[in-house]
Design a protein around this motif. Structure first.
Motif, short mmCIF file in Angstrom:
data_model
loop_
_atom_site.label_atom_id
_atom_site.label_comp_id
_atom_site.label_asym_id
_atom_site.label_seq_id
_atom_site.Cartn_x
_atom_site.Cartn_y
_atom_site.Cartn_z
N ILE A 99 46.33 -50.77 45.38
CA ILE A 99 46.13 -51.61 44.19
C ILE A 99 45.33 -52.85 44.55
CG2 ILE A 99 47.31 -53.06 42.48
CD1 ILE A 99 49.61 -51.00 42.52
N LYS A 100 45.72 -53.51 45.64
CA LYS A 100 44.99 -54.71 46.07
C LYS A 100 43.53 -54.41 46.32
CE LYS A 100 48.99 -56.89 48.32
NZ LYS A 100 49.56 -57.31 49.63
N THR A 101 43.27 -53.29 46.98
CA THR A 101 41.90 -52.92 47.33
C THR A 101 41.06 -52.58 46.11
OG1 THR A 101 42.65 -52.04 49.46
CG2 THR A 101 40.50 -51.29 48.69
N SER A 102 41.68 -51.96 45.11
CA SER A 102 40.94 -51.42 43.98
C SER A 102 40.81 -52.38 42.80
CB SER A 102 41.60 -50.12 43.50
OG SER A 102 42.96 -50.34 43.19
N ILE A 103 41.44 -53.53 42.86
CA ILE A 103 41.24 -54.54 41.80
C ILE A 103 40.17 -55.51 42.27
CG2 ILE A 103 42.29 -56.45 40.54
CD1 ILE A 103 44.84 -54.91 40.39
N PRO A 104 39.05 -55.58 41.59
CA PRO A 104 37.95 -56.45 42.04
C PRO A 104 38.30 -57.92 41.94
CG PRO A 104 37.48 -55.59 39.86
CD PRO A 104 38.73 -54.89 40.31
N LYS A 105 37.59 -58.71 42.68
CA LYS A 105 37.76 -60.15 42.57
C LYS A 105 37.34 -60.61 41.18
CE LYS A 105 36.79 -60.85 47.49
NZ LYS A 105 35.87 -61.45 48.48
N GLU A 106 37.90 -61.70 40.74
CA GLU A 106 37.59 -62.21 39.40
C GLU A 106 36.09 -62.47 39.27
OE1 GLU A 106 39.37 -65.48 36.24
OE2 GLU A 106 40.30 -65.20 38.21
N ASN A 107 35.55 -61.99 38.17
CA ASN A 107 34.12 -62.12 37.84
C ASN A 107 33.20 -61.27 38.74
OD1 ASN A 107 34.66 -64.02 35.77
ND2 ASN A 107 34.75 -65.66 37.31
#
Length: 498
Positions: free
Chosen positions: A482-490
């Motif tokens: 989950i951490k890896t697959s959620i992109p950084k904001e913007n």
């Protein structure tokens, strides 16, 4: 008296008919409860919704009701950043009970440390559930769990509408679209997780949701995946089984002393290298292989898989899985399991070329069935006279045009946010671990997507999460995914030229 008797019979028949109809009439219902569990040492409060949501045909007519269980962490104010998981099991015809009460849900089946059932049956808190980091929906396809088509559909209509690779994907994508809209979850990062036949299901759904529903995912998790419609060939298919055979033989201490003294993964590194670089080219020669090379190869295989050189020669180096399960411990009077080869079975006779039954499946069925029925009634307050189908009637299943591996590749190519993780048990003989690696290698031969693909192995079988050590590791792997697959904001969804 005759008139009274006939009226009584007619009334009873009417009541029986009415009751039969009423068992399957509620296609859009829900029951909401609340609960709290301790996950990784911290309390997690949640709301659980158990119920049915309709499936509609193209004319807007209800044709089925799918049972689902939806867990939401209740202390989350902003769900736009809260991951949402849709969880499927396989079969086809398997209910979602396995991952629901075995893997990621807030409660799990009571088992011993190796995953064997114990009595009295029951459930307990799951301290490794992913509910601390994600909301979860467990979905029962038609004729699994409490999900049913409407009574007016014929068997032929049911099979055509629901029982097939692409029919299954089509109606489930529509159902997910409706669910996301009803629950106001369009902003949330979305994930699909499927086990066994659930892996072609979620692979196909990844592209169907993108191209027909404009719903883009962050991740797909394949637990004990099938071949995803990708051909193996007459040389590669039997060769790719050897690493799994070696794992099972190692577990049962049937390998030579020098191999048996090594750790499992060290043995498998050697066997995988042998399979890819030596065995497959040999197998490719088929009937044109010289007798000398054939005998030499049979000796090498005997060393790695624990069967005699004689029986390997009798099978022309191509040992069927059923024969392996029967023969590995034949001299001890046991067979080994299909879905989890750590399990032992007892056949009527030692002779034969396949086991009488799958010991692991019988073990799981007699423990999961009472637990899930008790759980729905006593924990979720869901009451129905419908029978819960652990394994439902979902045949004949149309397997034509299974392009689900390619569907998943296309979805990844079109969506730079989409990541894929495979989870596999070394002792799974139904969907073996080495072929799950092979899936990833062949899915994208360009190698351009491999930085968004990952593979994880566990020292158990098809349902690797039943073993206490592996349920900890596998759920942690999901958290990291989950951490890896959620992109950084913007962070934009784009490919960048180097």
């Amino acid at each position: 008296m005759k008139i009274f008797y006939h009226l009584t019979v007619i009334l009873l028949l009417f009541c029986f008919s009415l009751n039969a109809q009423q068992r399957n009439t509620s296609m859009d219902t829900m029951v909401v409860t609340s609960g709290q569990v301790t996950i990784k040492g911290s309390p997690v409060k949640y709301k659980a919704t158990a119920g049915k949501q309709p499936v509609w045909d193209d004319q807007g007519k209800i044709i089925a009701g799918l049972y689902y269980t939806y867990y939401e962490r209740s202390d989350v104010k902003n769900r736009s950043k809260r991951p949402l998981f849709f969880s499927f099991n396989g079969g086809p015809g398997a209910a979602s009970v396995w991952m629901h009460l075995g893997y990621t849900g807030p409660y799990k089946l009571k088992l011993d440390d190796e995953g064997y059932p114990i009595q009295p049956y029951g459930v307990e808190e799951n301290p490794n559930s992913i509910l601390d980091v994600a909301d979860i929906v467990y979905i029962e396809p038609v004729n699994t769990g409490f999900s049913r088509p409407v009574d007016s559909m014929s068997d032929e209509e049911i099979a055509k509408t629901f029982f097939g690779v692409n029919a299954d994907i089509k109606y489930l994508a529509e159902w997910i679209n409706t669910f996301v809209t009803r629950k106001n979850r369009w902003e949330s990062p979305k994930y699909l997780i499927g086990e066994s036949y659930g892996t072609p299901r979620v692979s196909g759904l990844s592209l169907e949701l993108q191209n027909r529903h404009w719903m883009y995912l962050n991740g797909v998790i394949l637990v004990s995946p099938t071949d995803l419609g990708m051909e193996r060939g007459t040389a590669i298919e039997p060769a790719n089984l050897i690493p799994y055979y070696a794992a099972a033989a190692w577990f049962h201490k049937k390998l030579p002393a020098d191999l048996q003294s090594k750790d499992l993964t060290d043995v498998l590194i050697e066997v995988e290298d042998y399979t890819a670089n030596k065995l497959i080219p040999i197998m490719a020669k088929g009937g044109f292989l010289s007798n000398a090379v054939k005998r030499k190869t049979a000796g090498e295989l005997s060393r790695y898989i624990g069967l005699s050189e004689k029986v390997i020669m009798e099978h022309d180096l191509r040992v069927p899985k059923a024969f392996f399960w029967k023969d590995l411990l034949r001299d001890e009077g046991f067979t080994i399991g299909r879905l989890d080869s750590r399990y032992l079975g007892i056949d009527k006779m030692n002779a034969g070329d396949r086991p009488d039954y799958s010991p692991e499946m019988k073990s799981w069925e007699h423990s999961f069935t009472p637990a899930i029925n008790y759980y729905f009634k006593n924990y979720l307050n869901y009451n129905t006279d419908l029978r819960y189908f652990i394994g439902g009637q979902a045949r004949p299943w149309d397997r034509t045009n299974n392009n689900t591996g390619e569907n998943l590749r296309q979805a990844m190519a079109q969506n730079p946010y989409l990541h894929v993780m495979v989870q596999a048990g070394y002792y799974d003989g139904a969907t073996d671990y080495y072929n799950s690696k092979y899936n990833l290698w062949q899915m994208d031969t360009s190698g351009k997507l491999r930085n968004r693909m990952s593979w994880k192995g566990y020292r158990s079988g098809h349902m690797m999460y039943l073993r206490s050590e592996d349920i900890i590791t596998s759920n942690e792997d999901i958290r990291e995914f989950i951490k890896t697959s959620i992109p950084k904001e913007n962070q934009p969804a784009e490919y960048i030229r180097k």
